[in-house]
Design an enzyme around this catalytic site. Structure first.
Site, PDB file in Angstrom:
ATOM      1  N   GLU A 151       1.032  -1.131  -0.063  1.00 14.58           N
ATOM      2  CA  GLU A 151       0.131  -0.006   0.142  1.00 14.58           C
ATOM      3  C   GLU A 151       0.866   1.148   0.046  1.00 14.58           C
ATOM      4  O   GLU A 151       0.376   2.243  -0.514  1.00 14.58           O
ATOM      5  CB  GLU A 151      -0.992  -0.052   1.307  1.00 14.58           C
ATOM      6  CG  GLU A 151      -2.027  -1.007   1.231  1.00 14.58           C
ATOM      7  CD  GLU A 151      -2.964  -1.280  -0.034  1.00 14.58           C
ATOM      8  OE1 GLU A 151      -2.922  -0.176  -0.810  1.00 14.58           O
ATOM      9  OE2 GLU A 151      -3.393  -2.205  -0.479  1.00 14.58           O
ATOM     10  N   HIS A 154       1.643   2.261  -3.272  1.00 15.00           N
ATOM     11  CA  HIS A 154       0.678   3.159  -4.040  1.00 15.00           C
ATOM     12  C   HIS A 154       0.639   4.544  -3.488  1.00 15.00           C
ATOM     13  O   HIS A 154       0.194   5.470  -4.339  1.00 15.00           O
ATOM     14  CB  HIS A 154      -0.858   2.371  -3.634  1.00 15.00           C
ATOM     15  CG  HIS A 154      -0.892   1.021  -4.158  1.00 15.00           C
ATOM     16  ND1 HIS A 154      -1.853   0.119  -3.511  1.00 15.00           N
ATOM     17  CD2 HIS A 154      -0.197   0.200  -4.987  1.00 15.00           C
ATOM     18  CE1 HIS A 154      -1.800  -0.924  -4.451  1.00 15.00           C
ATOM     19  NE2 HIS A 154      -1.028  -0.951  -4.978  1.00 15.00           N
ATOM     20  N   ASP A 161      -1.485  -2.065  -8.503  1.00 19.70           N
ATOM     21  CA  ASP A 161      -1.188  -3.501  -8.506  1.00 19.70           C
ATOM     22  C   ASP A 161      -0.897  -4.168  -9.784  1.00 19.70           C
ATOM     23  O   ASP A 161      -1.614  -3.895 -10.778  1.00 19.70           O
ATOM     24  CB  ASP A 161      -2.494  -4.051  -8.005  1.00 19.70           C
ATOM     25  CG  ASP A 161      -2.981  -4.006  -6.574  1.00 19.70           C
ATOM     26  OD1 ASP A 161      -1.927  -3.560  -5.810  1.00 19.70           O
ATOM     27  OD2 ASP A 161      -4.091  -4.055  -6.021  1.00 19.70           O
TER      28      ASP A 161
END
Ligand SMILES: *[C@@H]1O[C@H](CO)[C@@H](O)[C@H](O)[C@H]1NC(C)=O
Ligand SMILES: *[C@@H]1O[C@H](CO)[C@@H](O)[C@H](O)[C@H]1NC(C)=O
Length: 831
Positions: A151, A154, A161
């Protein structure tokens, strides 16, 4: 002096999450626990464990280069915690990692609120308390430290992903139980896979994006790997109790006349409707000297509010000694407990400093207070933005255009949300008009709001007629309202919970004057957070090289509100406002369709500072609440059912206005807006039907997503890599018959192509503007001509044709191709 000062502070400009990479360690990471989360001290321990474990995974995955150095955990005000450090500039709203109740679309799935360009830093990671407390969930997600690092990629580096790439980058598949974390490098990356990483990041590997495009790319390229394992992260657990705010108001000579009156009106609105009960407020003014008008006063009831309002300044004269004001304000804040840590300053000025800002701004920033700054007019000090930026405060400008109502909006937007939106003021309307005639309008009160509803009318000279009509027809007239002829305001509070439906207001101006109306409300139900709008731009400071994007997020308790009508007004300090419609169509600047985030490129940049205000309403009754989230399968296992509370999906009429932080444009060369190319097409889709290929995409504009592009260039290849790397050498599709439509339109182009059975063909498109500036190449789509099954592809019809006259029979064989149809689905993570 002034300009050198600004350069110094601009260099230190930080990102939206405030996270910094210092040497090899990430610092200033804030984990905000929402005030909707019940107290549980285990949670704090589990968060620490996650970062400690995650730091090692991060270190290994990044070739021993980076790790988590320090983390601050902000616990909500209602937790009764002993001995916690006082929060300083940390706030839930700006925390890069949030712990909150589940988003109904994701359940306990950790996810990152991600809607900026590939490679850009994003908003926040959302973890649920259960993710930490329920150990059974580890079975689905793997260890928490690993999840954090994915995460983190991101959030910090804006990658997506790519776990669908089972074949080429297998050790990186989230589905595997391997505890190792790794990011795909170019040689392991399947650039042709249909996944979100490829679609959003131009088919490049995550590693490439991290090292070439991310906020850390420059640092990562020069960092040396560490020789020994990194130290464990250090943690600080902090808490902010009540709000403690000092208003520092400008009463210098330039404020005389209309500005001091407007300052008073806006501050009155803040003291009356925005600041919460039990908060402490002090008031300081400055001109050639600074004075304390009100020491810290706890807001107990209406009477304390009235006393504070009564002490607001009404006269102006003298110089603009900003430092004197700042020091006096800090003095007021330090009265209660000797420090200003976590306290707030609301600093308003309309002028350049008469004193030397270097003597006070650095120490004000060091004080630990959150400094919100409001710049009124065109000559307010440049240091205001930097002060807000450095301290987690907001910076907002207001012009002298009375009808924009920006000063009221600026004060109204100065809240410090703790994650419980049922207690926050919500602005339903803020609009104005210069007229001698009627000023009429409608404000929709939806069922999520209604408590503490107030109408504030501000006029310039005088008013004799005003009506407010409830949905069921009850009329409030001027004699029911509170009229203040010196402050030039009229207010109407609606008792109890305002009736849901359309409220109509009619104000007769009588003479040419500017009028504004502001309607504020709060949640109708303590358990139902209201529909909320957040507006912001992707860059607080822009030199024009990276396109500016305006975002508005419309949601209710994490549920996106789709099909809303969203307009953004960008008002420069000098010049005319631009009004643009923001779209949630998944094209151009908008990353994902129907996620409740409405976006648009803003191309008509004006040098200097500009404000941002967004208006939202139900579009022709079409608005709906939706759920937006990942699939129900994680790591090939079916997730436990999230406990979704059934709520009606119909939104009904609603109106909202939201003010974003102001931003600044400083072109490096010349004063002109760059000539932007048409935006990259991101939603190209392909279908094949017999020998006909159909391509569908959303039209880009002449400049990004504004206007109409001049032409399209569609190319194809059998080779994905060839198309991606040498687009110009691929085969051209004849597009002479296609003339681009206006940005946002759906474009379709079909053409015949003989494709061998079983062959795969790739397509991509780019567009060009009138100056032959080319867009980036679109996402790449593929079509494969697949026949249903061998042997069934042809129907052979044998016809005997006998020609009697010559007594001869021919055998005619007709081979007829079976119809087949194959539709290419583009993989999207979210569907
Ligand atoms: C708070 O911390 C101080 C020293 O840091 C310690 O002496 C005191 O006992 C602590 N109080 C509580 C209630 O934990
Ligand atoms: C505004 O409302 C008033 C009172 O309801 C009405 O008399 C007037 O015609 C309206 N004016 C306009 C321009 O709609």
């Amino acid at each position: 002096m002034g300009s050198r000062f600004i350069v110094l502070w601009m260099l230190l400009s930080s990102s939206c999450t405030g996270i910094k990479l210092k040497g090899n360690g990430y610092t200033d990471i804030v984990v905000g626990i929402s005030s909707g989360v019940p107290q549980d001290n285990t949670l704090i321990e589990r968060i620490k464990d996650m970062f400690t474990e995650g730091s090692m995974h991060l270190f290994e995955a990044m070739d021993n280069m980076v790790y988590f150095r320090n983390v601050t955990i902000l616990v909500p005000p209602h937790w009764s915690s002993k001995n916690l450090t006082k929060a300083t500039t940390e706030s839930y709203e700006k925390a890069g990692i949030r712990i909150d109740k589940a988003n109904p679309g994701y359940g306990d799935d950790p996810y990152t609120k991600q809607y900026e360009d590939c490679g850009s830093e994003n908003e926040y990671i959302h973890f649920t308390p259960d993710f930490f407390l329920n150990d059974d969930l580890k079975h689905f997600y793997g260890s928490r430290g690993r999840v954090l690092v994915y995460e983190w990629a991101h959030l910090r580096w804006g990658v997506y992903d790519d776990y669908k790439q089972a074949t080429k980058c297998s050790k990186h598949i989230a589905g595997q139980q391997s505890e190792e974390v790794a990011f795909c490098r170019e040689d392991e990356h399947d650039a042709a896979a249909q996944n979100l990483q490829n679609e959003k990041c131009g088919n490049r590997a995550t590693w490439t994006v991290i090292f070439e495009d991310s906020v850390d790319s420059a640092a990562l390229q020069s960092l040396k790997p560490m020789q020994s394992p990194p130290p464990a992260p250090s943690f600080t657990v902090v808490q902010r109790m009540k709000r403690v705010v000092c208003l520092i108001l400008d009463v210098s000579g330039s404020m005389a006349g209309s500005r001091i009156l407007r300052q008073r009106q806006a501050a009155t609105h803040f003291l009356q409707y925005i600041i919460e009960d039990q908060a402490y407020v002090g008031i300081v003014t400055f001109s050639s000297d600074a004075s304390i008008l009100k020491k810290l006063t706890r807001i107990e009831n209406e009477t304390t509010r009235k006393e504070l309002i009564k002490s607001l300044p009404t006269t102006a004269g003298g110089g603009t000694y900003i430092c004197k004001g700042l020091f006096k304000g800090l003095e007021v804040l330090r009265e209660d407990n000797l420090d200003a840590l976590g306290d707030e300053i609301i600093f308003l000025t309309d002028g350049e400093a008469s004193d030397n800002l270097n003597t006070c701004v650095p120490s004000a920033i060091q004080s630990g207070a959150i400094i919100h700054t409001i710049a009124l007019g065109t000559s307010a000090a440049q240091a205001l933005r930097q002060m807000a930026d450095k301290t987690g405060g907001k910076f907002i400008i207001a012009t002298d255009d009375l009808t924009s109502n920006m000063l009221v909006d600026a004060f109204a937007s100065l809240t410090i949300p703790t994650g419980d939106y049922t207690k926050e003021p919500v602005q339903l309307e803020s609009t104005g008009l210069k007229t001698a005639d009627w000023f009429n309008g409608t404000v929709s009160v939806d069922p999520t709001v209604g408590n503490k509803t107030s109408f504030l009318i501000i006029f310039e000279s005088s008013l004799t007629t005003a009506y407010i009509q409830s949905p069921s027809g009850f009329i409030y007239s001027l004699r029911d309202m509170i009229s203040d002829t010196t402050a030039k305001t009229i207010t109407q509070k609606i008792p109890g919970t305002a009736e849901a439906g359309d409220w109509k207001y009619s104000i007769l101006s009588g003479r040419s004057q500017s009028l504004t109306i502001t309607v504020t409300s709060q949640a109708a139900d303590a358990d139902v957070p209201p529909i909320n709008v957040k507006a912001h731009v992707n860059q607080q400071v822009s030199d024009g090289s990276k396109p500016m994007i305006v975002f508005a997020e419309v949601s209710q308790n994490y549920r996106p509100v789709v099909n809303a009508e969203v307009w953004a007004t960008l008002e420069p300090e000098k010049g005319t406002s631009e009004i643009i419609e923001l779209l949630d169509n998944g094209a151009g600047a908008d990353a994902f369709k129907d996620d409740g985030i409405y976006s648009r490129y803003f191309t008509k940049l004006v040098k200097g500072r500009s404000s941002l205000k967004v208006r939202v309403r139900n579009k022709d009754g079409q608005s709906r609440f939706t759920l937006y989230g990942k699939s129900d399968v994680v790591n090939d296992k079916v997730k436990p059912e999230p406990s979704v509370v059934e709520q009606p999906l119909v939104v009904g009429n609603f109106t909202r206005t939201a003010t974003g932080e102001s931003f600044e444009v400083s072109f490096t060369s010349g004063k002109k807006t760059p000539n932007y190319p048409p935006n990259k097409i991101t939603d190209l889709k392909a279908e094949i039907k017999e020998d006909t290929v159909l391509l569908i995409w959303t039209a880009p504009g002449e400049d990004l997503d504004l206007g109409t592009a001049k032409s399209y260039e569609i190319r194809w290849s059998n080779d994905h890599e060839m198309l991606r790397l040498n687009f110009s050498d691929a085969f051209l599709v004849n597009t002479s018959a296609v003339s681009p439509q206006e940005s946002g339109s759906v474009e379709q182009h079909s053409f015949n192509m003989i494709i061998q059975n079983g062959a795969t063909i790739y397509f991509a498109i780019r567009s060009e503007d009138k100056d032959a500036v080319k867009s980036k190449i679109s996402n790449i789509v593929q079509v494969t001509k697949i026949l249903p099954a061998r042997g069934l592809n042809f129907i052979i019809i044998i016809i005997f044709v006998c020609v009697a006259t010559i007594s001869l029979c021919f055998v005619v064989v007709v081979v007829k191709r079976r119809r087949y149809f194959h539709k290419i689905q583009i993989y999207r993570r979210f569907f």
